[in-house]
Motif scaffolding. Structure first.
Motif, mmCIF file in Angstrom:
data_model
loop_
_atom_site.group_PDB
_atom_site.id
_atom_site.type_symbol
_atom_site.label_atom_id
_atom_site.label_comp_id
_atom_site.label_asym_id
_atom_site.label_seq_id
_atom_site.Cartn_x
_atom_site.Cartn_y
_atom_site.Cartn_z
ATOM 1 N N PRO A 160 36.344 34.372 17.549
ATOM 2 C CA PRO A 160 36.285 34.906 16.175
ATOM 3 C C PRO A 160 36.339 36.435 16.148
ATOM 4 C CG PRO A 160 34.093 34.274 16.899
ATOM 5 C CD PRO A 160 35.043 33.856 17.997
ATOM 6 N N HIS A 161 37.512 36.995 16.390
ATOM 7 C CA HIS A 161 37.658 38.448 16.485
ATOM 8 C C HIS A 161 37.304 39.160 15.182
ATOM 9 C CE1 HIS A 161 39.320 38.626 20.516
ATOM 10 N NE2 HIS A 161 40.093 37.599 20.222
ATOM 11 N N ALA A 162 37.521 38.507 14.057
ATOM 12 C CA ALA A 162 37.163 39.090 12.765
ATOM 13 C C ALA A 162 35.890 38.475 12.211
ATOM 14 C CB ALA A 162 38.311 38.923 11.774
ATOM 15 N N GLY A 163 35.166 37.758 13.044
ATOM 16 C CA GLY A 163 33.944 37.098 12.607
ATOM 17 C C GLY A 163 34.210 35.708 12.071
ATOM 18 N N THR A 164 33.152 34.956 11.856
ATOM 19 C CA THR A 164 33.274 33.609 11.316
ATOM 20 C C THR A 164 32.166 33.358 10.304
ATOM 21 O OG1 THR A 164 33.290 31.238 11.832
ATOM 22 C CG2 THR A 164 31.942 32.650 13.241
ATOM 23 N N ARG A 165 32.502 32.592 9.252
ATOM 24 C CA ARG A 165 31.528 32.258 8.224
ATOM 25 C C ARG A 165 30.954 30.855 8.411
ATOM 26 N NH1 ARG A 165 35.759 34.619 4.907
ATOM 27 N NH2 ARG A 165 36.425 32.510 4.376
ATOM 28 N N ILE A 166 31.298 30.228 9.531
ATOM 29 C CA ILE A 166 30.883 28.851 9.752
ATOM 30 C C ILE A 166 29.361 28.755 9.913
ATOM 31 C CG2 ILE A 166 30.959 28.797 12.283
ATOM 32 C CD1 ILE A 166 32.504 26.151 9.990
ATOM 33 N N ALA A 167 28.789 27.640 9.517
ATOM 34 C CA ALA A 167 27.375 27.301 9.717
ATOM 35 C C ALA A 167 26.413 28.393 9.292
ATOM 36 C CB ALA A 167 27.146 26.945 11.189
ATOM 37 N N PRO A 168 26.355 28.722 7.991
ATOM 38 C CA PRO A 168 25.419 29.753 7.529
ATOM 39 C C PRO A 168 23.957 29.407 7.796
ATOM 40 C CG PRO A 168 26.386 28.559 5.678
ATOM 41 C CD PRO A 168 27.165 28.162 6.892
ATOM 42 N N PHE A 169 23.652 28.117 7.958
ATOM 43 C CA PHE A 169 22.275 27.703 8.226
ATOM 44 C C PHE A 169 21.796 28.147 9.606
ATOM 45 C CE2 PHE A 169 25.158 24.316 9.497
ATOM 46 C CZ PHE A 169 24.732 24.018 10.790
ATOM 47 N N MET A 170 22.728 28.622 10.464
ATOM 48 C CA MET A 170 22.348 29.071 11.801
ATOM 49 C C MET A 170 22.092 30.577 11.873
ATOM 50 S SD MET A 170 24.795 26.846 14.366
ATOM 51 C CE MET A 170 24.047 27.643 15.808
ATOM 52 N N ASP A 171 22.053 31.242 10.734
ATOM 53 C CA ASP A 171 21.872 32.693 10.730
ATOM 54 C C ASP A 171 20.508 33.141 11.234
ATOM 55 O OD1 ASP A 171 24.399 33.248 9.945
ATOM 56 O OD2 ASP A 171 23.919 33.841 7.899
ATOM 57 N N ALA A 172 19.590 32.208 11.434
ATOM 58 C CA ALA A 172 18.300 32.578 12.021
ATOM 59 C C ALA A 172 18.471 33.025 13.474
ATOM 60 C CB ALA A 172 17.333 31.402 11.948
ATOM 61 N N HIS A 173 19.561 32.609 14.103
ATOM 62 C CA HIS A 173 19.819 32.995 15.495
ATOM 63 C C HIS A 173 20.483 34.373 15.514
ATOM 64 C CE1 HIS A 173 21.143 32.944 19.626
ATOM 65 N NE2 HIS A 173 20.602 31.741 19.817
ATOM 66 N N PRO A 174 19.896 35.356 16.198
ATOM 67 C CA PRO A 174 20.449 36.720 16.202
ATOM 68 C C PRO A 174 21.892 36.792 16.686
ATOM 69 C CG PRO A 174 18.243 36.713 17.129
ATOM 70 C CD PRO A 174 18.654 35.271 16.970
ATOM 71 N N LEU A 175 22.235 35.976 17.684
ATOM 72 C CA LEU A 175 23.592 36.010 18.215
ATOM 73 C C LEU A 175 24.596 35.490 17.198
ATOM 74 C CD1 LEU A 175 25.217 36.789 20.671
ATOM 75 C CD2 LEU A 175 24.809 34.519 21.630
ATOM 76 N N VAL A 176 24.206 34.472 16.445
ATOM 77 C CA VAL A 176 25.085 33.949 15.403
ATOM 78 C C VAL A 176 25.289 34.998 14.315
ATOM 79 C CG1 VAL A 176 25.345 32.203 13.605
ATOM 80 C CG2 VAL A 176 24.495 31.542 15.868
ATOM 81 N N ARG A 177 24.238 35.721 13.969
ATOM 82 C CA ARG A 177 24.377 36.768 12.959
ATOM 83 C C ARG A 177 25.366 37.837 13.399
ATOM 84 N NH1 ARG A 177 18.665 36.341 12.570
ATOM 85 N NH2 ARG A 177 18.367 38.368 13.581
ATOM 86 N N GLN A 178 25.454 38.075 14.700
ATOM 87 C CA GLN A 178 26.401 39.074 15.204
ATOM 88 C C GLN A 178 27.846 38.607 15.074
ATOM 89 O OE1 GLN A 178 25.012 39.902 19.207
ATOM 90 N NE2 GLN A 178 23.694 41.549 18.493
ATOM 91 N N LEU A 179 28.052 37.323 14.821
ATOM 92 C CA LEU A 179 29.398 36.777 14.657
ATOM 93 C C LEU A 179 29.871 36.829 13.210
ATOM 94 C CD1 LEU A 179 29.234 33.626 16.979
ATOM 95 C CD2 LEU A 179 30.011 35.927 17.533
#
Length: 271
Positions: A160-179
């Motif tokens: 995901p070079h431009a980021g991804t909006r998939i699985a917003p419920f996983m935003d509690a994970h810091p690494l996912v937020r960086q995506l």
């Protein structure tokens, strides 16, 4: 599966039921590969022991493989075999911890592994292949940590070079937020990168279930030498396992010509 230029339509992927039929076939393939990967996953949990200096590396630059989020090197069982065929290049895989909470930390760990591989093989530069998040870790290393001095070609698969909006419920994970597209990591990667010496080849698929939108897996940066390769008819996991993609990755590493994927009969096509 077929390879085509962005915006084009692959007849082999859309034939026999159109987009819905191709999407169904891609989903079935993803399910099969996911089941097989679950069986192999335990074999890749431990960090592999790097080969010694006397094991040889072949005439081609060594390749280091980097897995995606919550995964490990077992995802590359088939791709690794294809890249190592004929003994032309040494192929190794690097695990970063599944407990990693910061992409930057993973990139610094990658930098140490790259230096180790260069020292053991006597090479100044190697190639890097990253699947999903692994490609983003590799890109951060190249752009932000001076890795362009060591990496000749960086191949990314469903990253995901431009980021991804998939699985917003996983935003509690810091690494996912960086995506996320608006994260500080994405801002760093969008920043100017003049003089970057690494060549990029980004494989992406319109059926990617983890990159939203799928086109975010392309590299669009004015300072980077990047080739975007559309793979039709397969999903996210298959990018790391499909033989046609493996053949295209080989061509990309042998470069510098186009890395188009040649359609293998009625299978998925790469564009």
């Amino acid at each position: 599966m077929g390879l085509s230029t962005p915006g084009s339509t692959s007849a082999s992927a859309l034939g026999g039921g159109g987009v819905s039929g191709a999407l169904l076939r891609a989903g079935v393939l993803e399910a099969i590969l996911f089941g097989a990967h679950l069986l192999h996953y335990p074999t890749g949990i431990r960090q592999e022991r790097p080969a010694g200096e006397d094991s040889g590396s072949g005439p081609r630059p060594p390749v280091l493989l980097l897995h995606g989020f919550s995964d490990n090197r077992s995802v590359f069982v088939l791709l690794r075999r294809a890249l190592a065929a004929g003994g032309l290049r040494r192929v190794e895989a690097h695990n970063y911890s599944p407990l990693t909470l910061d992409l930057r930390v993973a990139a610094r760990g990658l930098a140490r592994r790259v230096e180790d591989l260069c020292e053991r093989t006597g090479r100044e530069r190697i190639d890097l292949v990253g699947h999903s998040l692994g490609g983003l870790v590799g890109r951060y290393y190249v752009q932000c940590l001076g890795g362009d001095a060591r990496i000749g070609t960086l191949v990314t698969l469903g990253t995901p070079h431009a980021g991804t909006r998939i699985a917003p419920f996983m935003d509690a994970h810091p690494l996912v937020r960086q995506l996320r597209p608006d994260s500080s990591v994405m801002a760093e990667l969008r920043a100017p990168a003049p003089g970057c010496r690494t060549r990029y080849v980004a494989f992406w698929t319109e059926f990617d279930e983890l990159v939203d939108p799928p086109g975010a897996a392309r590299i669009e940066h004015p300072d980077l030498r990047a080739e975007n390769v559309l793979v039709t008819g397969i999903g996210h996991l298959a990018l790391a396992a499909h033989p046609a993609v493996a053949a295209a990755v080989l061509r990309a590493l042998d470069g510098p010509g186009p890395a188009a994927v040649e359609p293998p009969g009625d299978a998925a096509s790469v564009a």
